[in-house]
Design a protein around this motif. Structure first.
Motif, PDB file in Angstrom:
ATOM      1  N   SER A  74     -15.485  26.284  45.122  1.00 25.91           N
ATOM      2  CA  SER A  74     -14.645  25.313  45.824  1.00 25.91           C
ATOM      3  C   SER A  74     -15.466  24.490  46.810  1.00 25.91           C
ATOM      4  N   SER A  75     -16.446  25.119  47.457  1.00 29.84           N
ATOM      5  CA  SER A  75     -17.327  24.394  48.365  1.00 29.84           C
ATOM      6  C   SER A  75     -18.215  23.419  47.600  1.00 29.84           C
ATOM      7  N   VAL A 100     -17.410  21.878  44.823  1.00 30.21           N
ATOM      8  CA  VAL A 100     -16.565  20.734  44.467  1.00 30.21           C
ATOM      9  C   VAL A 100     -16.391  19.805  45.664  1.00 30.21           C
ATOM     10  N   THR A 101     -16.134  20.381  46.830  1.00 34.64           N
ATOM     11  CA  THR A 101     -15.921  19.571  48.035  1.00 34.64           C
ATOM     12  C   THR A 101     -17.178  18.804  48.414  1.00 34.64           C
ATOM     13  N   LEU A 119     -17.688  15.958  45.956  1.00 36.13           N
ATOM     14  CA  LEU A 119     -16.748  14.859  46.169  1.00 36.13           C
ATOM     15  C   LEU A 119     -17.128  14.041  47.398  1.00 36.13           C
ATOM     16  N   TYR A 120     -17.523  14.718  48.474  1.00 32.27           N
ATOM     17  CA  TYR A 120     -17.989  14.004  49.659  1.00 32.27           C
ATOM     18  C   TYR A 120     -19.184  13.118  49.316  1.00 32.27           C
ATOM     19  N   TYR A 131      -2.308  18.212  54.839  1.00 27.47           N
ATOM     20  CA  TYR A 131      -3.359  18.394  55.856  1.00 27.47           C
ATOM     21  C   TYR A 131      -3.080  17.519  57.077  1.00 27.47           C
ATOM     22  N   PHE A 177     -13.654  23.894  54.728  1.00 29.00           N
ATOM     23  CA  PHE A 177     -13.245  22.524  54.459  1.00 29.00           C
ATOM     24  C   PHE A 177     -11.727  22.368  54.513  1.00 29.00           C
TER      25      PHE A 177
END
Length: 238
Positions: A38-39, A41-42, A45-46, A100, A237
């Motif tokens: 998951s990190s 992917v984040t 994307l960033y 969020y 994140f």
């Protein structure tokens, strides 16, 4: 480890669809460093978001330099493009507000000085990573067409780089060559020479990243075992 991850991601993106290939390769290698998928992917994307903004702005400046104006033609789909962009922005904003809200208010609506500095640093690094690729286009295009003005080649290269970065092909193959013929052709480079320049840059980029990836992965495997036992950083994140 970072070089190995980036190199392997670029090679995998060339062998498979860009984002999917990058995520698969990066996820496999970063898992060895204790970083969850998951990190990965984040982070990806960033990185892609900042790179897309940087590349788009450079391409916009390049198009304005070459053509003297930049506009969206409603009769050629420009109106639909505006609707799609507005729709995506509203959908993303609604999702962010719903899921969020607290984080959005803290990080976006009331950004801290540190957050602004981090964004500026990421933007500067993104520009720094695109300068060598632009230099490669300029050197190769000027070699095959030395009579063409360097500033025009720089502007056309910015357009080609942006189009090639759109994740609709295998590492930009196809769209890079078509856009090179169109953009470099607009400043007077013959289509055959523009095609040769684009293919040469694409092959050079792939070979360079392959070498970096192989060397870095080999070095990583040879790292002391004690390094694997060191505590790994954790990422939040939200």
């Amino acid at each position: 480890q970072a070089i190995a991850t980036m190199g392997a991601g670029s090679v995998a993106g060339a062998a498979f669809f860009q984002i999917a290939g990058q995520l698969i390769a990066r996820g496999a290698l970063m898992a060895r460093g204790g970083i969850d998928f998951s990190s990965v992917v984040t982070i990806t994307l960033y990185e892609r978001a900042v790179a897309a903004v940087t590349s788009f702005l450079l391409a916009l400046a390049g198009a304005y330099f070459i053509f003297g104006r930049v506009y969206l033609d409603p009769s050629a789909g420009g109106g639909n493009l505006i609707k799609i962009v507005i729709g995506l922005f509203l959908a993303a904003s609604a999702g962010a507000l719903y899921g969020y809200r607290e984080y959005l208010n803290k990080a976006v609506l009331t950004p801290s000085r540190n957050a602004v500095l981090q964004f500026i640093r990421a933007l500067a690094l993104s520009i720094a990573t695109q300068v060598p690729m632009m230099a490669a286009y300029v050197v190769v295009a000027h070699a095959v067409a030395p009579q063409i003005d360097l500033y025009g080649i720089i502007a056309a290269s910015a357009i080609v780089m942006f189009v090639a970065s759109i994740p609709i092909s295998l590492a930009g193959w196809g769209v890079r060559e078509v856009s090179a013929v169109a953009a470099l052709g607009a400043i007077g480079v013959p289509a055959s020479k523009a095609l040769v320049a684009a293919v040469f840059v694409g092959l050079g980029s792939f070979l360079a990243m392959s070498v970096f990836a192989l060397v870095a992965i080999f070095t990583w495997r040879g790292a002391p075992k004690s390094a694997a036992s060191e505590p790994r950083p954790s990422f939040d994140f939200n």
